[in-house]
Design an enzyme around this catalytic site. Sequence first.
Site, PDB file in Angstrom:
ATOM      1  N   LYS A   1       3.195   7.669  -6.947  1.00 17.07           N
ATOM      2  CA  LYS A   1       2.029   6.893  -6.493  1.00 17.07           C
ATOM      3  C   LYS A   1       0.792   7.365  -7.221  1.00 17.07           C
ATOM      4  O   LYS A   1       0.716   8.530  -7.630  1.00 17.07           O
ATOM      5  CB  LYS A   1       1.822   7.078  -4.982  1.00 17.07           C
ATOM      6  CG  LYS A   1       1.008   5.980  -4.335  1.00 17.07           C
ATOM      7  CD  LYS A   1       1.871   4.784  -3.976  1.00 17.07           C
ATOM      8  CE  LYS A   1       1.090   3.610  -3.477  1.00 17.07           C
ATOM      9  NZ  LYS A   1       1.971   2.586  -2.893  1.00 17.07           N
TER      10      LYS A   1
ATOM     11  N   ASP B   1      -1.428  -1.816  -5.290  1.00 19.53           N
ATOM     12  CA  ASP B   1      -1.474  -1.422  -3.879  1.00 19.53           C
ATOM     13  C   ASP B   1      -2.849  -1.902  -3.394  1.00 19.53           C
ATOM     14  O   ASP B   1      -3.449  -2.786  -4.031  1.00 19.53           O
ATOM     15  CB  ASP B   1      -1.306   0.104  -3.722  1.00 19.53           C
ATOM     16  CG  ASP B   1      -1.048   0.529  -2.272  1.00 19.53           C
ATOM     17  OD1 ASP B   1       0.098   0.464  -1.824  1.00 19.53           O
ATOM     18  OD2 ASP B   1      -2.011   0.912  -1.563  1.00 19.53           O
TER      19      ASP B   1
ATOM     20  N   THR C   1       6.047  -8.576  -0.973  1.00 15.47           N
ATOM     21  CA  THR C   1       5.928  -7.620   0.139  1.00 15.47           C
ATOM     22  C   THR C   1       5.823  -8.368   1.469  1.00 15.47           C
ATOM     23  O   THR C   1       6.509  -8.030   2.445  1.00 15.47           O
ATOM     24  CB  THR C   1       4.715  -6.695  -0.068  1.00 15.47           C
ATOM     25  OG1 THR C   1       4.753  -6.168  -1.398  1.00 15.47           O
ATOM     26  CG2 THR C   1       4.725  -5.548   0.917  1.00 15.47           C
TER      27      THR C   1
HETATM   28  P1  NDP Z   1      -5.238  -5.567  -0.357  1.00 17.07           P
HETATM   29  O1  NDP Z   1      -6.246  -4.736  -1.028  1.00 17.07           O
HETATM   30  O2  NDP Z   1      -4.833  -6.862  -0.932  1.00 17.07           O
HETATM   31  O3  NDP Z   1      -5.668  -5.842   1.152  1.00 17.07           O
HETATM   32  C1  NDP Z   1      -5.967  -4.804   2.033  1.00 17.07           C
HETATM   33  C2  NDP Z   1      -6.405  -5.397   3.346  1.00 17.07           C
HETATM   34  O4  NDP Z   1      -6.526  -4.354   4.318  1.00 17.07           O
HETATM   35  C3  NDP Z   1      -7.779  -6.057   3.243  1.00 17.07           C
HETATM   36  O5  NDP Z   1      -7.823  -7.147   4.117  1.00 17.07           O
HETATM   37  C4  NDP Z   1      -8.690  -4.927   3.711  1.00 17.07           C
HETATM   38  O6  NDP Z   1      -9.946  -5.352   4.202  1.00 17.07           O
HETATM   39  C5  NDP Z   1      -7.861  -4.349   4.824  1.00 17.07           C
HETATM   40  N1  NDP Z   1      -8.305  -2.982   5.125  1.00 17.07           N
HETATM   41  C6  NDP Z   1      -8.452  -1.963   4.263  1.00 17.07           C
HETATM   42  N2  NDP Z   1      -8.909  -0.872   4.895  1.00 17.07           N
HETATM   43  C7  NDP Z   1      -9.068  -1.212   6.169  1.00 17.07           C
HETATM   44  C8  NDP Z   1      -9.520  -0.537   7.320  1.00 17.07           C
HETATM   45  N3  NDP Z   1      -9.906   0.741   7.255  1.00 17.07           N
HETATM   46  N4  NDP Z   1      -9.534  -1.205   8.494  1.00 17.07           N
HETATM   47  C9  NDP Z   1      -9.150  -2.505   8.570  1.00 17.07           C
HETATM   48  N5  NDP Z   1      -8.725  -3.207   7.514  1.00 17.07           N
HETATM   49  C10 NDP Z   1      -8.676  -2.569   6.338  1.00 17.07           C
HETATM   50  O7  NDP Z   1      -3.967  -4.600  -0.183  1.00 17.07           O
HETATM   51  P2  NDP Z   1      -2.444  -4.959   0.106  1.00 17.07           P
HETATM   52  O8  NDP Z   1      -2.344  -6.170   0.943  1.00 17.07           O
HETATM   53  O9  NDP Z   1      -1.719  -4.892  -1.172  1.00 17.07           O
HETATM   54  O10 NDP Z   1      -2.005  -3.678   0.936  1.00 17.07           O
HETATM   55  C11 NDP Z   1      -2.051  -3.623   2.349  1.00 17.07           C
HETATM   56  C12 NDP Z   1      -1.133  -2.515   2.836  1.00 17.07           C
HETATM   57  O11 NDP Z   1       0.199  -2.785   2.423  1.00 17.07           O
HETATM   58  C13 NDP Z   1      -1.460  -1.120   2.296  1.00 17.07           C
HETATM   59  O12 NDP Z   1      -1.143  -0.174   3.308  1.00 17.07           O
HETATM   60  C14 NDP Z   1      -0.496  -0.958   1.144  1.00 17.07           C
HETATM   61  O13 NDP Z   1      -0.213   0.390   0.885  1.00 17.07           O
HETATM   62  C15 NDP Z   1       0.729  -1.675   1.707  1.00 17.07           C
HETATM   63  N6  NDP Z   1       1.709  -2.141   0.730  1.00 17.07           N
HETATM   64  C16 NDP Z   1       1.354  -2.966  -0.298  1.00 17.07           C
HETATM   65  C17 NDP Z   1       2.294  -3.432  -1.179  1.00 17.07           C
HETATM   66  C18 NDP Z   1       1.974  -4.400  -2.258  1.00 17.07           C
HETATM   67  O14 NDP Z   1       2.909  -4.847  -2.933  1.00 17.07           O
HETATM   68  N7  NDP Z   1       0.746  -4.792  -2.463  1.00 17.07           N
HETATM   69  C19 NDP Z   1       3.704  -3.003  -1.073  1.00 17.07           C
HETATM   70  C20 NDP Z   1       3.989  -2.199   0.095  1.00 17.07           C
HETATM   71  C21 NDP Z   1       3.011  -1.786   0.932  1.00 17.07           C
HETATM   72  P3  NDP Z   1     -11.289  -5.099   3.331  1.00 17.07           P
HETATM   73  O15 NDP Z   1     -11.315  -6.223   2.347  1.00 17.07           O
HETATM   74  O16 NDP Z   1     -12.360  -5.142   4.336  1.00 17.07           O
HETATM   75  O17 NDP Z   1     -11.139  -3.756   2.670  1.00 17.07           O
HETATM   76  O1  2IT Z   2       3.694   0.732  -1.358  1.00 13.78           O
HETATM   77  C1  2IT Z   2       4.356   0.078  -2.200  1.00 13.78           C
HETATM   78  O2  2IT Z   2       5.586   0.015  -2.134  1.00 13.78           O
HETATM   79  C2  2IT Z   2       3.633  -0.641  -3.258  1.00 13.78           C
HETATM   80  N1  2IT Z   2       2.404  -0.592  -3.268  1.00 13.78           N
HETATM   81  C3  2IT Z   2       4.379  -1.395  -4.303  1.00 13.78           C
HETATM   82  C4  2IT Z   2       4.885  -0.480  -5.382  1.00 13.78           C
HETATM   83  C5  2IT Z   2       5.468  -1.156  -6.593  1.00 13.78           C
HETATM   84  O3  2IT Z   2       5.834  -0.397  -7.505  1.00 13.78           O
HETATM   85  O4  2IT Z   2       5.578  -2.377  -6.650  1.00 13.78           O
END
Ligand code: NDP
Ligand code: 2IT
Length: 444
Positions: A126, A166, A209
């Site tokens: 990561k 992420d 995801t």
């Molecule tokens: P994005 O940046 O696209 O979206 C993040 C979202 O979470 C935004 O709506 C953001 O709001 C909100 N957020 C962030 N911090 C906070 C907080 N402290 N309180 C409330 N809301 C918050 O990220 P992703 O959708 O990609 O990721 C979301 C989660 O999923 C993370 O935990 C990530 O690690 C996990 N994940 C992502 C993957 C991927 O493929 N993208 C794969 C697996 C897991 P704001 O705009 O206000 O910051």
């Molecule tokens: O938390 C996760 O699994 C991710 N942010 C995606 C990682 C990836 O290599 O696609």
Amino acid sequence: MAKIVQQYIDIAKKRNANEPEFLQTVEEVLTTLEPVLEAHPEFVEAGIIERLIEPERGFTFRVAWIDDNGKCQVNRGFRYQFNSALGPYKGGCRFHPSVYQGIIKFLGFEQIFKNSLTGLPIGGGKGGADFDPKGKSDNEVMRFCQSFMTELQKYIGPDCDVPAGDMGVGGREIGYMFGQYKRLTGQFQGVLTGKGVGWGGSLARTEATGFGLIYYTREMLKANGESFEGKKVVISGSGNVAIYACQKAQEYGAKVIVMSDSNGYVIDEDGIKLDVVKQIKEVERKRIKEYAERVPGAKYVDTPNPWEVPCDIALPCSTQNDIDTAKAEVLVKNGCIAVGEGANMPCTNEAEAYFLEKGVWVGPAKAANAGGVAVSQLEMAQNSQREEWTFEEVDKKLDTIMTKIFKACDDAAKEYGMEGNYLAGANIAGFMKVAKAMMAQGVV
Ligand code: NDP
Ligand code: 2IT
């Protein structure tokens, strides 16, 4: 065995004293592995746990860049290469002001087990930076990404370490980083995933995801005689994971009534209009508050606690420790039957234990959100073969992978006498494959 697990936790605490998020996941994983270590003393003998909780290596680097006012800005970048027993390091990069090494290490540690659960040949890693993309111009984001990649490119490669997105890192950022990697190395390689479709990206990676979370949760509900049909769903977040979780849940007949961001949440009792959310978030990069201004009947609530809204199914898709015991109690009181974790570590360890005690089914993050990294690996495979698969092909493979992951969690929990504890099942099933590979590869 509890004693030896406590010894491992103490080692982790001593070495990583100021990293509560990393210690939280270490404690969560190790406590569920007690019966496995009991049954497999050879793992203890070979120091598998001591090695697992220590990253193979990690890098911290300065990221200097020039903002639109011509001023020099400095951020801190990270990459932790946690475990390569199963394949090249694989995992996203997070850009968020809260990032420090404890966050990257918690994510890297979880990634080992998640990647193992996919059944695909990928190790765990990561990265990220304490850079805040919010409010930055495209040019500022580009200059930051170029500077970040100038350092990161020394440590990555298609057979060594393959970063992705992420929080705060999506298609735009991956594009800028890929361009800089190519400029520096002269190589057009599958060194990042989440690339644009048309220049090496996989169809369905954007959706993976969120869709994967719903496929996993569908299997969990099915195993317990339930389904998404007609259920009220609350989603935290409105980013990449939240948006595509919402889309697939709606396709399965659920009524998603809430989405949020770090400022507040919107509630739409008629069901969230996802085209409006996509326009606000993916196109305009604005706040979720806008939704209530555009959709008649929708309401904005100025606190980032969507869990106060009664629902049948909760899908935390924002950030870590979003649901603590107090919020879990409210969810249970309001009749919530299932939690599907789209974010990484969205529940505190205490909240997880509370849900288990109350019979709420929890799809644990490292299993339920593995669809993103799984399709990332399918992107790597397509890049290696110089091929492009159709959306339907990739989506079908994703569904099969998520269905298998649920079965692996369910089977492992049953094997160790913890039926219905999918968190323990995920940790055990993910661990077994890595531990066996580490045993076979000797003390390294
Ligand atoms: P994005 O940046 O696209 O979206 C993040 C979202 O979470 C935004 O709506 C953001 O709001 C909100 N957020 C962030 N911090 C906070 C907080 N402290 N309180 C409330 N809301 C918050 O990220 P992703 O959708 O990609 O990721 C979301 C989660 O999923 C993370 O935990 C990530 O690690 C996990 N994940 C992502 C993957 C991927 O493929 N993208 C794969 C697996 C897991 P704001 O705009 O206000 O910051
Ligand atoms: O938390 C996760 O699994 C991710 N942010 C995606 C990682 C990836 O290599 O696609």
